[in-house]
Write an enzyme that holds these catalytic residues in place. Sequence first.
Site, PDB file in Angstrom:
ATOM      1  N   ARG A 141     -19.873   4.365  50.038  1.00 17.61           N
ATOM      2  CA  ARG A 141     -19.815   4.234  48.582  1.00 17.61           C
ATOM      3  C   ARG A 141     -19.032   5.410  48.031  1.00 17.61           C
ATOM      4  NH1 ARG A 141     -21.107  -0.295  49.544  1.00 17.61           N
ATOM      5  NH2 ARG A 141     -23.138  -1.243  49.123  1.00 17.61           N
ATOM      6  N   GLU A 142     -18.042   5.134  47.186  1.00 17.73           N
ATOM      7  CA  GLU A 142     -17.308   6.178  46.489  1.00 17.73           C
ATOM      8  C   GLU A 142     -17.865   6.253  45.072  1.00 17.73           C
ATOM      9  OE1 GLU A 142     -13.173   5.551  48.984  1.00 17.73           O
ATOM     10  OE2 GLU A 142     -13.367   4.660  46.985  1.00 17.73           O
ATOM     11  N   ALA A 198     -14.305   9.589  20.122  1.00 17.84           N
ATOM     12  CA  ALA A 198     -15.177   9.855  21.265  1.00 17.84           C
ATOM     13  C   ALA A 198     -14.757  11.132  21.964  1.00 17.84           C
ATOM     14  CB  ALA A 198     -15.113   8.677  22.242  1.00 17.84           C
ATOM     15  N   GLU A 219     -16.818  16.049  17.868  1.00 23.01           N
ATOM     16  CA  GLU A 219     -15.671  15.196  18.211  1.00 23.01           C
ATOM     17  C   GLU A 219     -15.135  14.455  16.996  1.00 23.01           C
ATOM     18  OE1 GLU A 219     -13.787  14.882  20.832  1.00 23.01           O
ATOM     19  OE2 GLU A 219     -14.930  16.171  22.181  1.00 23.01           O
ATOM     20  N   GLU A 272     -11.264  15.109  15.985  1.00 21.97           N
ATOM     21  CA  GLU A 272     -10.297  14.022  16.125  1.00 21.97           C
ATOM     22  C   GLU A 272      -9.855  13.418  14.810  1.00 21.97           C
ATOM     23  OE1 GLU A 272     -11.585  11.038  18.908  1.00 21.97           O
ATOM     24  OE2 GLU A 272     -11.359  12.412  20.609  1.00 21.97           O
ATOM     25  N   PRO A 310     -21.016   1.210  36.337  1.00 23.33           N
ATOM     26  CA  PRO A 310     -22.013   1.633  37.329  1.00 23.33           C
ATOM     27  C   PRO A 310     -21.702   1.221  38.767  1.00 23.33           C
ATOM     28  CG  PRO A 310     -22.879  -0.161  36.001  1.00 23.33           C
ATOM     29  CD  PRO A 310     -21.569   0.249  35.384  1.00 23.33           C
ATOM     30  N   GLU A 357     -20.901   7.752  34.771  1.00 27.83           N
ATOM     31  CA  GLU A 357     -20.614   8.073  33.371  1.00 27.83           C
ATOM     32  C   GLU A 357     -21.499   7.274  32.428  1.00 27.83           C
ATOM     33  OE1 GLU A 357     -16.915   8.311  30.223  1.00 27.83           O
ATOM     34  OE2 GLU A 357     -16.957   6.650  31.629  1.00 27.83           O
ATOM     35  N   GLU A 389      -6.149  21.165  22.366  1.00 26.39           N
ATOM     36  CA  GLU A 389      -4.787  21.345  22.847  1.00 26.39           C
ATOM     37  C   GLU A 389      -4.454  20.244  23.854  1.00 26.39           C
ATOM     38  OE1 GLU A 389      -2.214  24.616  25.357  1.00 26.39           O
ATOM     39  OE2 GLU A 389      -3.910  25.311  24.154  1.00 26.39           O
TER      40      GLU A 389
END
Length: 178
Positions: A33-34, A71, A87, A91, A109, A114, A133
């Site tokens: 699994r990666e 985001a 954020e 932004e 998943p 994440e 930046e």
Amino acid sequence: MERSVGEERIFSGRILGLERHTVILQDGSLALREVVRHPGAVAIVAFVSEQLLLVRQFRFPVQKYMLEIPAGKLDAGERPEDCARRELLEETGYVPRFLHKLITIETSPGFSDEIIHIYVGEVEKSQEPCPDEGEFVEPVLVDSKEVVKMIIGGQITDSKTVSGILLAFAGRESDKYD
């Protein structure tokens, strides 16, 4: 359930890491699994009256400009709501009059850990945007009646944006945020 019996760190970068695990499957066999490791992020469905505040940004992996809800990545130890406020201001130059947490989603998943905490809020202009930046984002106001058409028409395809907007609209329809 799968259980890791071996781990190899393949890459560790500024934003993410990559691991390869040897796992034991439910039937006792072994597989690889990666896994992409990510610190998590926030996103904000920001309403300016009857308009939605989006950002237009070039996304290198897909080689195109995309319209997205504002985001950004969580900093180590940062509370998601604090990150959302930061954020949004960086932004777009907007600040929330209120923020309400909609949901936390797991983006992919099958290969990544994440998560994105998605908020909704009414926002107002405070200052000019001050992106990080190397970050080039353009705030864009879109009539909220047009946004669903843009999703259906394929002009908005980012998954956090689609899920956040549709969930925010569902909450507004049920008067959940009043």
